[in-house]
Design an enzyme around this catalytic site. Structure first.
Site, mmCIF file in Angstrom:
data_model
loop_
_atom_site.group_PDB
_atom_site.id
_atom_site.type_symbol
_atom_site.label_atom_id
_atom_site.label_comp_id
_atom_site.label_asym_id
_atom_site.label_seq_id
_atom_site.Cartn_x
_atom_site.Cartn_y
_atom_site.Cartn_z
ATOM 1 N N LYS A 13 38.935 21.730 -0.599
ATOM 2 C CA LYS A 13 37.917 22.785 -1.251
ATOM 3 C C LYS A 13 36.815 23.447 -0.297
ATOM 4 C CE LYS A 13 37.282 20.611 -5.028
ATOM 5 N NZ LYS A 13 38.009 19.314 -4.903
ATOM 6 N N ARG A 88 35.023 21.928 -14.073
ATOM 7 C CA ARG A 88 35.964 21.005 -13.790
ATOM 8 C C ARG A 88 36.264 20.601 -15.388
ATOM 9 N NH1 ARG A 88 33.795 19.400 -8.402
ATOM 10 N NH2 ARG A 88 35.437 17.689 -7.780
ATOM 11 N N ARG A 127 37.780 10.688 5.957
ATOM 12 C CA ARG A 127 36.573 11.070 5.845
ATOM 13 C C ARG A 127 35.391 10.005 5.735
ATOM 14 N NH1 ARG A 127 35.078 15.475 1.469
ATOM 15 N NH2 ARG A 127 35.331 13.812 0.002
ATOM 16 N N ARG A 133 30.720 8.781 3.025
ATOM 17 C CA ARG A 133 30.236 9.283 1.804
ATOM 18 C C ARG A 133 30.628 8.313 0.632
ATOM 19 N NH1 ARG A 133 32.369 15.118 -0.494
ATOM 20 N NH2 ARG A 133 32.724 13.969 -2.348
ATOM 21 N N ARG A 144 38.744 9.192 -9.099
ATOM 22 C CA ARG A 144 38.433 10.688 -9.134
ATOM 23 C C ARG A 144 39.723 11.330 -9.219
ATOM 24 N NH1 ARG A 144 35.887 10.509 -3.247
ATOM 25 N NH2 ARG A 144 36.038 12.948 -3.128
HETATM 26 P P1 B4P Z 1 37.683 18.551 0.410
HETATM 27 O O1 B4P Z 1 38.754 18.782 -0.456
HETATM 28 O O2 B4P Z 1 37.308 19.747 0.945
HETATM 29 O O3 B4P Z 1 36.462 17.737 -0.418
HETATM 30 P P2 B4P Z 1 35.456 18.020 -1.271
HETATM 31 O O4 B4P Z 1 35.267 19.614 -1.293
HETATM 32 O O5 B4P Z 1 34.435 17.489 -0.722
HETATM 33 O O6 B4P Z 1 36.024 17.706 -2.748
HETATM 34 P P3 B4P Z 1 35.677 16.618 -3.700
HETATM 35 O O7 B4P Z 1 36.528 16.770 -4.802
HETATM 36 O O8 B4P Z 1 36.204 15.303 -2.954
HETATM 37 O O9 B4P Z 1 34.185 16.543 -3.764
HETATM 38 P P4 B4P Z 1 33.036 17.251 -4.547
HETATM 39 O O10 B4P Z 1 31.894 17.470 -3.448
HETATM 40 O O11 B4P Z 1 33.475 18.550 -4.907
HETATM 41 O O12 B4P Z 1 38.045 17.758 1.713
HETATM 42 C C1 B4P Z 1 38.354 16.271 1.703
HETATM 43 C C2 B4P Z 1 38.756 15.897 3.189
HETATM 44 O O13 B4P Z 1 40.015 16.413 3.694
HETATM 45 C C3 B4P Z 1 37.686 16.473 4.437
HETATM 46 O O14 B4P Z 1 37.515 15.257 5.240
HETATM 47 C C4 B4P Z 1 38.286 17.596 4.956
HETATM 48 O O15 B4P Z 1 38.017 17.368 6.528
HETATM 49 C C5 B4P Z 1 39.840 16.982 5.206
HETATM 50 N N1 B4P Z 1 40.658 18.221 4.852
HETATM 51 C C6 B4P Z 1 40.302 19.215 4.399
HETATM 52 N N2 B4P Z 1 41.575 20.016 4.632
HETATM 53 C C7 B4P Z 1 42.411 19.543 5.518
HETATM 54 C C8 B4P Z 1 43.616 19.841 6.117
HETATM 55 N N3 B4P Z 1 44.326 21.139 5.716
HETATM 56 N N4 B4P Z 1 44.309 18.973 6.728
HETATM 57 C C9 B4P Z 1 43.599 17.673 6.878
HETATM 58 N N5 B4P Z 1 42.512 17.369 6.450
HETATM 59 C C10 B4P Z 1 41.971 18.172 5.684
HETATM 60 O O16 B4P Z 1 32.496 16.580 -5.786
HETATM 61 C C11 B4P Z 1 32.038 15.160 -5.654
HETATM 62 C C12 B4P Z 1 31.631 14.647 -6.795
HETATM 63 O O17 B4P Z 1 30.473 15.412 -7.418
HETATM 64 C C13 B4P Z 1 32.410 14.584 -8.185
HETATM 65 O O18 B4P Z 1 33.339 13.254 -7.893
HETATM 66 C C14 B4P Z 1 31.636 14.649 -9.128
HETATM 67 O O19 B4P Z 1 31.073 13.320 -9.455
HETATM 68 C C15 B4P Z 1 30.611 15.678 -8.860
HETATM 69 N N6 B4P Z 1 30.813 16.829 -9.259
HETATM 70 C C16 B4P Z 1 31.059 17.950 -8.618
HETATM 71 N N7 B4P Z 1 31.203 19.105 -9.165
HETATM 72 C C17 B4P Z 1 31.103 18.567 -10.563
HETATM 73 C C18 B4P Z 1 31.251 19.402 -11.440
HETATM 74 N N8 B4P Z 1 31.693 20.748 -11.720
HETATM 75 N N9 B4P Z 1 31.290 18.673 -12.850
HETATM 76 C C19 B4P Z 1 30.789 17.263 -12.736
HETATM 77 N N10 B4P Z 1 30.752 16.540 -11.974
HETATM 78 C C20 B4P Z 1 30.655 17.483 -10.474
#
Ligand code: B4P
Length: 191
Positions: A13, A88, A127, A133, A144
């Site tokens: 994402k 979410r 990552r 992180r 998660r």
């Molecule tokens: P991503 O999937 O991009 O990770 P993210 O956006 O950080 O999502 P995540 O759900 O983990 O965390 P968020 O910050 O939203 O990528 C993951 C990895 O994969 C990266 O290292 C990337 O380089 C790699 N990658 C991507 N594409 C690839 C490909 N094609 N091939 C290989 N590798 C690839 O949320 C974090 C926390 O915040 C949540 O757990 C929660 O506690 C809180 N939170 C956020 N939003 C919330 C909400 N709406 N409500 C309540 N809590 C919330």
């Protein structure tokens, strides 16, 4: 263009959000990034959010909704926005409906990235090594994934019923996935 980017943790994402937002000239709003910025600045919101994030739990809806409402009210989001990681929960869906209705616009599409379960864990463990992180330990990653299945996966059916879901294969190279998203969204009528 008003878009939501959904998918389990590790689906890409955050990775895709910046390309999609740039393509449409709209801000990418990541609740995860805003929480992390607050954590590193040591704000009151950051201190509260950290307790949940470090355990892999969702930050309470009231805090998250207020934060998004304030962000969407900023002038750069007036022409549109891409939400990464929000909504979410069902409560967040209802809140977002209200926020968008208030602006007199509508949601254009919900992009759902699909990725195999084991690949998700591998990406996040990778990552953990590069970014360090706090929530990328195997135990927290599994939690998660669980909470995503319980709380967030059901939202896809809600948006599917509204005819908004564009399911995109998130496996493969980053630029291949970006291309698939662009192809799907370029064919989507904008409000
Ligand atoms: P991503 O999937 O991009 O990770 P993210 O956006 O950080 O999502 P995540 O759900 O983990 O965390 P968020 O910050 O939203 O990528 C993951 C990895 O994969 C990266 O290292 C990337 O380089 C790699 N990658 C991507 N594409 C690839 C490909 N094609 N091939 C290989 N590798 C690839 O949320 C974090 C926390 O915040 C949540 O757990 C929660 O506690 C809180 N939170 C956020 N939003 C919330 C909400 N709406 N409500 C309540 N809590 C919330």
């Amino acid at each position: 263009m008003r878009l939501i980017l959904m998918g389990p943790p590790g689906a890409g994402k955050g990775t895709q959000a910046k390309y999609v937002a740039e393509h449409f000239g709209i801000p990418a709003i990541s609740t995860g990034d805003i929480f992390r910025a607050n954590v590193s600045q040591g704000t009151e919101l950051g201190v509260e959010a950290k307790r949940y994030m470090d355990a892999g739990e969702y930050v309470p809806d009231e805090l998250t909704n207020l934060m998004v409402r304030n962000r969407i009210d900023e002038p750069d989001a007036e022409p549109g926005f891409l939400l990464d990681g929000y909504p979410r929960t069902l409560t967040q869906v209802e809140e977002l409906d209200g926020m968008i209705a208030h602006t007199g616009h509508r949601l254009d599409a919900v992009v759902v990235l699909t990725v195999d379960a084991e690949e998700l864990v591998q990406r996040l463990l990778q990552r953990a090594q590069t970014d360090g992180r706090a929530d990328d330990t195997e135990e927290v990653i599994r939690r998660r994934q669980e909470i995503y299945q319980e709380e967030t996966q059901p939202l896809i059916a809600v948006y599917r019923q509204r005819g908004l879901v564009q399911e995109i294969d998130g496996m493969g190279e980053v630029d291949e996935v970006t291309k698939r998203i662009f192809e799907a969204l370029d064919a989507t009528p904008q409000s």
